[in-house]
Design a protein around this motif. Structure first.
Motif, mmCIF file in Angstrom:
data_model
loop_
_atom_site.group_PDB
_atom_site.id
_atom_site.type_symbol
_atom_site.label_atom_id
_atom_site.label_comp_id
_atom_site.label_asym_id
_atom_site.label_seq_id
_atom_site.Cartn_x
_atom_site.Cartn_y
_atom_site.Cartn_z
ATOM 1 N N GLU A 1 -6.168 0.832 6.213
ATOM 2 C CA GLU A 1 -6.871 2.095 6.354
ATOM 3 C C GLU A 1 -5.807 3.169 6.499
ATOM 4 N N PHE A 2 -5.581 3.916 5.446
ATOM 5 C CA PHE A 2 -4.517 4.898 5.496
ATOM 6 C C PHE A 2 -4.821 5.984 6.511
ATOM 7 N N GLY B 1 -0.014 4.118 7.237
ATOM 8 C CA GLY B 1 -1.389 3.647 7.313
ATOM 9 C C GLY B 1 -1.767 3.029 8.642
ATOM 10 N N ARG C 1 -5.210 8.543 4.359
ATOM 11 C CA ARG C 1 -6.435 8.712 3.594
ATOM 12 C C ARG C 1 -7.135 9.959 4.126
ATOM 13 N N GLU D 1 0.806 -1.218 0.000
ATOM 14 C CA GLU D 1 0.000 0.000 0.000
ATOM 15 C C GLU D 1 0.840 1.269 0.000
ATOM 16 N N HIS E 1 -4.022 13.114 3.068
ATOM 17 C CA HIS E 1 -4.158 11.839 2.362
ATOM 18 C C HIS E 1 -3.027 11.700 1.356
ATOM 19 N N ARG F 1 -4.793 8.028 -3.531
ATOM 20 C CA ARG F 1 -3.982 6.848 -3.818
ATOM 21 C C ARG F 1 -4.762 5.544 -3.659
ATOM 22 N N GLU F 2 -5.598 5.447 -2.615
ATOM 23 C CA GLU F 2 -6.293 4.189 -2.381
ATOM 24 C C GLU F 2 -7.406 3.930 -3.392
ATOM 25 N N ARG F 3 -7.698 4.919 -4.255
ATOM 26 C CA ARG F 3 -8.761 4.739 -5.245
ATOM 27 C C ARG F 3 -8.224 4.593 -6.663
#
Length: 640
Positions: free
Chosen positions: A387-388, A375, A391, A307, A478, A449-451
């Motif tokens: 779960e960042f 994260g 984020r 991640e 984030h 980033r997580e998307r």
């Protein structure tokens, strides 16, 4: 092949069938040449993968008298198929994970053994047993040998030797995907006489010479074991991949692998607190390195590397549970810390890797060792969710209940002459997709980033070409998705020219025009929330980043924030028409948009008439700091 010659094989006399059959038949000789085999006494049978190939070997040997010997280091695929067909013996490994050949000799001497099954290279430690020495031991005791070459096939030269050589490898199983071919094709090499005598593995179409009401006459190998239509394209692709590896040279590949593997071993040793399984030098092992980090679960370590480092490693017991458990319990590998691992982390070297990839791996393993990940990670059973902390953090920007805002399609209306989509409309952080419907050129503003995977799916579904990612400022709450989108799509990253972000392709200045096909966006430099903040003006709306929010504005107490500069930036935005839609980078109450006219009327920050009053008001905001502020900023600035 798929465009010009794709057809079923051995089924027709038309041109396409003949061409496809020619390519298919050629694959037998490519495989044989790759492993140094001949096809008079030997035979290649195509399978779907290595497990299928090993199961076929177990099948053709099942009716022969004697026992099967496997080893403690085997992958489940070289254990379970034999286990279900008869008596099984298992050769031990030493504490360091190498094979105990003395125990193997004892098993061969004391028992009637028909088949010795051994890997050419462990998928955990990279240990490479001397398969030719083992072949001689097996033959001296009346047994044959099966070599599981799945891990080794693309990593070093494999030579089965002549059938009359005492070190000849009787059976070899491998898969194309281990040699950079698509999934779904593999092979078993074995003695033609053994394969001819065994009953068909899967009787059916293509296996029989003649069939009547009472009996069937089956073809010889390999056809007698090819039940149904084979994976023609996969087999042709596998052959091409093996030819590709030969064009590079297996010795060159091996040298490349040894160099990078040694770099990994040296780097992990330098970090300290790392337990590495297997031989201490790269020359003694394949290019796989399994390790544990003192005090850190292998699941968490693998999640962080993925991640936050963009590094693909595997964690667990690698379908070789007995071997992994043996290593974890071995006195040769003493594990420190209070976390008892149930498996390990595995990094593998490929043709495409270079020294910079290894440097990145070592850098992020060092971060994990120092507990400096960004994260928040949750573990449930054998699954890990990330779960960042980087984020979008809830409510760290100013938000008020003043002003309801508008949903798309109400007073603001639909965009004129371009496509516009709010990404994550229900979340606190907003990203935006802008595209020219004619040229299909697209940009994403403030991607998360997580998307990134979601964005890629959306772009593919809409058949858009991502030309730009645009950051309205350096984010502190984030992780930016721009660096990863750059790497995956070739898009250019745009930000204000004053930014400290390292991977920006074009620095923006006040008044610049960003062209996206026929769509034009004007850049307004709006320092204040950060020194590198910008807003983007489209024909009927403005993307305000963290400069102007619905009912509020961006904070100025973070690095490079300046209340006086923000006051003047807001005045510049107020010079736009009142019906201009306002689309900020944050909203925590589900409001998708507002207008400048509505904000002029209802936004308390915009009603403050002087710099002094505005700055005094900003000092009283007393907002919580974003979690892991320093780490998030550092990660975004370095494009990690």
């Amino acid at each position: 092949f798929m465009e010009r010659e794709y057809a079923n094989v051995h089924r027709g006399t038309h041109l396409l069938s003949r061409k496809a059959t020619e390519r298919f038949e050629e694959a037998y000789y490519v495989v044989a040449d790759f492993i140094g085999a001949e096809l008079r006494k030997g035979c290649v049978v195509f399978t779907s993968n290595t497990t299928h190939a090993i199961d076929l070997c177990s099948h053709v040997m099942a009716d022969r008298p004697g026992k099967v010997v496997t080893t403690e280091m085997e992958h489940h695929s070289n254990e379970l198929p034999h286990r279900r067909r008869g008596a099984l013996l298992r050769c031990r490994v030493h504490d360091d994970g190498t094979l105990d050949l003395g125990h193997l000799e004892e098993l061969l001497r004391k028992h009637e053994v028909k088949l010795v099954c051994v890997t050419a290279g462990s998928n955990i430690t990279g240990v490479m047993p001397d398969v030719h020495k083992i072949a001689r031991m097996a033959h001296d005791n009346g047994a044959l040998i099966l070599v599981d070459a799945a891990q080794a096939i693309a990593r070093h030269r494999l030579d089965v030797k002549a059938p009359d050589d005492p070190e000849h490898l009787d059976f070899v199983a491998a898969a194309g995907h281990k040699a950079y071919a698509p999934f779904g094709a593999g092979f078993l090499y074995g003695p033609r006489s053994v394969l001819d005598q065994a009953p068909p593995y899967l009787p059916g179409g293509g296996t029989a010479l003649a069939v009547n009401a009472r009996e069937a006459e089956f073809l010889g190998a390999p056809d007698r074991h090819h039940g149904g239509t084979p994976n023609i394209a996969g087999i042709v692709a596998m052959a091409r991949s093996l030819m590709f590896l030969q064009s590079i040279g297996l010795d060159e590949i091996r040298a490349h692998e040894v160099k990078l593997t040694q770099q990994i071993l040296d780097g992990l040793t330098k970090i300290g607190g790392i337990t590495v399984y297997g031989p201490p030098t790269a020359a003694e092992r394949l290019g796989v390195v399994s390790f544990n980090i003192e005090g850190v679960s292998e699941l968490i370590a693998a999640a962080v590397l993925s991640e936050e480092g963009g590094i693909a490693v595997r964690s667990g017991r690698f379908c070789a549970h007995m071997y992994m458990d043996r290593l974890l319990a071995s006195p040769a590998y003493k594990l420190g810390g209070d976390v008892v691992p149930s498996g390990a982390i595995r990094a593998s070297i490929g043709l495409y890797n270079d020294a910079t990839d290894v440097e990145r791996l070592i850098e992020f393993v060092g971060k994990v060792r120092a507990r400096k990940w960004v994260g928040r990670y949750k573990m449930k059973g054998d699954e890990m969710s990330a779960e960042f902390a980087g984020r979008c953090a809830d409510r760290w920007m100013e938000a008020t209940q003043e002003g309801e805002g508008y949903s798309m399609g109400e007073e603001i209306g639909n965009p004129r002459g371009y496509e516009f989509e709010i990404l994550q409309p229900e979340g606190g952080c907003r990203s935006y997709l802008i595209a020219d419907p004619e040229t299909k050129q697209a940009a994403i503003v403030d991607p998360l980033r997580e998307r990134v995977d979601d964005y890629l799916d959306l772009l593919q579904a809409k058949r858009y070409q991502l030309v730009y990612t645009i950051e309205t400022h350096t984010h502190a709450d984030h992780l930016s998705g721009s660096p990863r989108l750059k790497d995956l799509t070739g898009a250019k990253m745009l930000m204000h020219a004053n930014t400290h972000v390292a991977c920006v392709d074009r620095g923006l200045k006040d008044g610049d025009i960003i062209e996206l096909g026929r769509v034009k966006m004007e850049v307004i430099a709006t320092p204040g929330h950060t020194h590198d903040s910008v807003c983007l003006v489209l024909p009927d709306r403005v993307l305000t980043g963290d400069t102007l929010l619905i009912g509020g504005c961006g904070r100025t107490d973070l690095p490079t924030g300046d209340s006086s500069a923000l006051f003047h930036s807001l005045q510049r935005l107020l010079a736009l028409p009142d019906d201009t839609g306002v689309f900020p980078a944050h909203d925590y109450d589900g409001r998708r948009a507002s207008t400048l006219g509505r904000e002029r009327k209802n936004n308390a920050r915009l009603k403050l008439p002087t710099v002094e009053e505005f700055s005094g008001s900003m000092k009283k905001m007393n907002l919580p700091m974003p979690p892991n502020l320093g780490e998030v900023l550092n990660t975004n600035q370095r494009c990690l």
